[in-house]
Scaffold this active site. Structure first.
Site, PDB file in Angstrom:
ATOM      1  NE  ARG A  33      36.913  21.082  -6.707  1.00  0.00           N
ATOM      2  CZ  ARG A  33      36.741  21.810  -7.792  1.00  0.00           C
ATOM      3  NH1 ARG A  33      35.904  22.826  -7.206  1.00  0.00           N
ATOM      4  NH2 ARG A  33      37.151  22.075  -8.852  1.00  0.00           N
ATOM      5  CE  LYS A  81      54.799  28.255 -10.892  1.00  0.00           C
ATOM      6  NZ  LYS A  81      55.312  27.820 -12.026  1.00  0.00           N
ATOM      7  CE  LYS A 164      54.443  31.432 -14.173  1.00  0.00           C
ATOM      8  NZ  LYS A 164      53.453  30.445 -14.853  1.00  0.00           N
ATOM      9  NE  ARG A 228      48.201  25.452 -17.672  1.00  0.00           N
ATOM     10  CZ  ARG A 228      47.906  25.051 -16.489  1.00  0.00           C
ATOM     11  NH1 ARG A 228      46.717  23.948 -16.395  1.00  0.00           N
ATOM     12  NH2 ARG A 228      48.202  25.332 -15.385  1.00  0.00           N
ATOM     13  CG  ASN A 229      48.412  31.895 -17.322  1.00  0.00           C
ATOM     14  OD1 ASN A 229      47.544  32.477 -16.960  1.00  0.00           O
ATOM     15  ND2 ASN A 229      49.135  31.009 -16.539  1.00  0.00           N
ATOM     16  CD  GLU A 254      45.590  30.069 -10.423  1.00  0.00           C
ATOM     17  OE1 GLU A 254      44.453  31.068 -10.360  1.00  0.00           O
ATOM     18  OE2 GLU A 254      45.612  29.192  -9.764  1.00  0.00           O
TER      19      GLU A 254
HETATM   20  N1  NAI Z   1      50.170  22.638 -14.691  1.00  0.00           N
HETATM   21  C1  NAI Z   1      51.475  23.344 -14.514  1.00  0.00           C
HETATM   22  O1  NAI Z   1      52.342  23.456 -15.553  1.00  0.00           O
HETATM   23  C2  NAI Z   1      51.708  24.105 -13.426  1.00  0.00           C
HETATM   24  C3  NAI Z   1      50.644  24.578 -12.595  1.00  0.00           C
HETATM   25  N2  NAI Z   1      51.100  25.490 -11.440  1.00  0.00           N
HETATM   26  C4  NAI Z   1      50.145  26.006 -10.467  1.00  0.00           C
HETATM   27  O2  NAI Z   1      49.378  24.717  -9.962  1.00  0.00           O
HETATM   28  C5  NAI Z   1      47.823  25.370  -9.672  1.00  0.00           C
HETATM   29  C6  NAI Z   1      47.006  24.112 -10.095  1.00  0.00           C
HETATM   30  O3  NAI Z   1      47.328  24.116 -11.609  1.00  0.00           O
HETATM   31  P1  NAI Z   1      46.903  22.891 -12.359  1.00  0.00           P
HETATM   32  O4  NAI Z   1      47.001  21.540 -11.713  1.00  0.00           O
HETATM   33  O5  NAI Z   1      47.587  22.775 -13.783  1.00  0.00           O
HETATM   34  O6  NAI Z   1      45.164  23.228 -12.803  1.00  0.00           O
HETATM   35  P2  NAI Z   1      44.153  22.075 -13.085  1.00  0.00           P
HETATM   36  O7  NAI Z   1      43.075  22.873 -13.564  1.00  0.00           O
HETATM   37  O8  NAI Z   1      44.607  21.005 -13.667  1.00  0.00           O
HETATM   38  O9  NAI Z   1      43.867  21.376 -11.563  1.00  0.00           O
HETATM   39  C7  NAI Z   1      43.365  22.224 -10.488  1.00  0.00           C
HETATM   40  C8  NAI Z   1      43.044  21.278  -9.306  1.00  0.00           C
HETATM   41  O10 NAI Z   1      42.522  22.258  -8.371  1.00  0.00           O
HETATM   42  C9  NAI Z   1      41.317  21.497  -7.833  1.00  0.00           C
HETATM   43  N3  NAI Z   1      40.553  22.712  -7.600  1.00  0.00           N
HETATM   44  C10 NAI Z   1      39.959  23.807  -8.224  1.00  0.00           C
HETATM   45  N4  NAI Z   1      38.915  24.547  -7.542  1.00  0.00           N
HETATM   46  C11 NAI Z   1      39.149  24.017  -6.584  1.00  0.00           C
HETATM   47  C12 NAI Z   1      37.943  24.441  -5.304  1.00  0.00           C
HETATM   48  N5  NAI Z   1      37.306  25.347  -5.141  1.00  0.00           N
HETATM   49  N6  NAI Z   1      38.349  23.472  -4.152  1.00  0.00           N
HETATM   50  C13 NAI Z   1      38.917  22.535  -4.420  1.00  0.00           C
HETATM   51  N7  NAI Z   1      39.681  22.014  -5.239  1.00  0.00           N
HETATM   52  C14 NAI Z   1      39.640  22.833  -6.323  1.00  0.00           C
HETATM   53  C15 NAI Z   1      40.628  20.967  -9.156  1.00  0.00           C
HETATM   54  O11 NAI Z   1      39.767  20.090  -8.755  1.00  0.00           O
HETATM   55  C16 NAI Z   1      42.165  20.338  -9.488  1.00  0.00           C
HETATM   56  O12 NAI Z   1      42.275  19.211  -8.943  1.00  0.00           O
HETATM   57  C17 NAI Z   1      47.752  26.813 -10.294  1.00  0.00           C
HETATM   58  O13 NAI Z   1      47.774  27.570  -9.421  1.00  0.00           O
HETATM   59  C18 NAI Z   1      48.904  26.744 -11.318  1.00  0.00           C
HETATM   60  O14 NAI Z   1      49.108  28.172 -11.596  1.00  0.00           O
HETATM   61  C19 NAI Z   1      52.142  25.513 -10.936  1.00  0.00           C
HETATM   62  C20 NAI Z   1      53.394  24.961 -11.749  1.00  0.00           C
HETATM   63  C21 NAI Z   1      53.287  24.226 -12.902  1.00  0.00           C
HETATM   64  O1  13P Z   2      53.508  27.966 -14.163  1.00  0.00           O
HETATM   65  C1  13P Z   2      53.743  27.240 -15.191  1.00  0.00           C
HETATM   66  C2  13P Z   2      55.095  26.946 -15.613  1.00  0.00           C
HETATM   67  O2  13P Z   2      56.038  27.084 -14.785  1.00  0.00           O
HETATM   68  C3  13P Z   2      52.498  26.665 -16.044  1.00  0.00           C
HETATM   69  O3  13P Z   2      52.147  27.788 -16.498  1.00  0.00           O
HETATM   70  P1  13P Z   2      50.510  27.949 -17.047  1.00  0.00           P
HETATM   71  O4  13P Z   2      49.568  27.864 -16.063  1.00  0.00           O
HETATM   72  O5  13P Z   2      50.225  29.159 -17.796  1.00  0.00           O
HETATM   73  O6  13P Z   2      50.106  26.657 -17.890  1.00  0.00           O
END
Ligand code: NAI
Ligand code: 13P
Length: 307
Positions: A33, A81, A164, A228-229, A254
């Site tokens: 965004r 997730k 999870k 983070r969770n 999440e």
């Molecule tokens: N960080 C990790 O280790 C992992 C994260 N995930 C999953 O991936 C997803 C994102 O996680 P992260 O990248 O860590 O989060 P983050 O908070 O670092 O990034 C989230 C992204 O989504 C965008 N976003 C949020 N609300 C929005 C909206 N209303 N419209 C458009 N864009 C929007 C933000 O601008 C940002 O680019 C989550 O569902 C998380 O559970 C999955 C595996 C690993």
């Molecule tokens: O999904 C994840 C690891 O597989 C990341 O976990 P958190 O979103 O809790 O940081």
């Protein structure tokens, strides 16, 4: 073969996945965004559109992509997730509803982005009803430091990663209260039983939860301060409020939203979710961490396995 890939969401996970694909010589365009590139330009001619958007943005972004020019062969990949607060749908169900004629692939596994960014080895799962599409995504991300398996149960793979997160909050509380290794093992094991009970009702296969995207992600997230969770639970146990914790948390937890959606599903579908219920009550300040523990320990006695 080099692929053109649009990655939506430039947070921790979207950026890490972009780097993995670039390291394999794919052409990657990253959209957020706040970024300079328009969504239209990023998804134009993309062979793969991967969403790593937080759950709260998935529906709106999917609708915006729908108004862009998309090739009929484009494969959608979802790495989010979570569950939609309004409809209780999973991210892949949202993408498939908006793009019914396209292949949708779920990417999920024990993937703490911070470790992957450091180049540490990890494995993940790509799941789809369309095996060929899952294999394309497998090739895009596979490397000597990121091992990718295919799977044909997308909802099961997705729910493993989503459910999870609630158990990771509970595990953070468990560690924050210094309840010991026995308690943690009991929590994670009963957590898996609860995940399977919910997942089966929501259409997942039981065996999927014993794989990387289920047990694997449960172990990673419930045992790492990088999650983070887990941090939400740990800091709740230390007496901070949820508002204080979320204000200083790097990125999205999440599990907080997922827990609320699960309580809705629990009531509608009459599914017993004792751990989820206590995490929900804790997040809603209806119980203290110690009271939540007592509620779980003093439930009616029962056989370990029952229908
Ligand atoms: N960080 C990790 O280790 C992992 C994260 N995930 C999953 O991936 C997803 C994102 O996680 P992260 O990248 O860590 O989060 P983050 O908070 O670092 O990034 C989230 C992204 O989504 C965008 N976003 C949020 N609300 C929005 C909206 N209303 N419209 C458009 N864009 C929007 C933000 O601008 C940002 O680019 C989550 O569902 C998380 O559970 C999955 C595996 C690993
Ligand atoms: O999904 C994840 C690891 O597989 C990341 O976990 P958190 O979103 O809790 O940081």
């Amino acid at each position: 073969m080099t692929k053109t890939i649009a990655i939506l969401g430039a947070g921790a996970w979207g950026t890490t996945l972009a780097n993995l694909a670039r390291a394999n010589d794919h052409q990657v365009r990253l959209w957020s965004r706040q970024g300079d590139l328009s969504l239209e330009d990023v998804v134009k001619n993309a062979e793969i559109v991967l969403s790593a958007i937080s759950m709260k943005g998935v529906q709106d972004v999917a609708l915006s992509v729908k108004s862009c020019q998309i090739s009929p062969q484009t494969i959608f990949v979802t790495a989010t997730k979570g569950l939609d607060a309004k409809t209780t749908r999973t991210p892949s169900q949202i993408w498939q509803t908006e793009f019914p004629d396209h292949s949708v692939v779920v990417l999920s596994g024990p993937n703490l982005s911070e470790e992957i960014s450091q180049g540490l080895p990890a494995a993940t799962v790509v799941a789809s009803k369309n095996t060929a599409a899952a294999q394309v995504v497998q090739q895009v991300f596979s490397s000597g430091r990121f091992r990718v398996y295919t799977n044909s149960d997308p909802v099961g793979v997705e729910l493993g990663g989503t459910l999870k997160n609630v158990m990771a909050i509970a595990s953070g509380v468990c560690d924050g209260l210094h309840l010991g290794t026995n308690a943690k093992a009991a929590l994670v094991t009963r957590g898996l039983t609860e995940i399977i009970r919910i997942g089966k009702v929501l259409g997942a296969k039981t065996e999927t939860f014993y794989g990387l995207s289920g047990l694997g992600d449960l172990l990673a997230t419930c045992n790492s301060p990088l999650s983070r969770n887990y941090q939400v639970g740990y800091q709740l146990a230390s007496g901070k409020t949820l508002t204080e914790i979320l204000a200083s948390l790097p990125g999205t937890a999440e599990g907080v939203n997922t827990c609320q959606v699960l309580m809705q599903i629990s009531q509608e579908q009459n599914i017993t979710m004792p751990i989820t219920e206590q995490v929900y009550r804790l997040l809603e300040t209806q119980v203290t961490p110690k009271q939540a523990l007592d509620e779980l320990m003093l439930r009616d006695t029962k056989p370990e396995y029952h229908q």
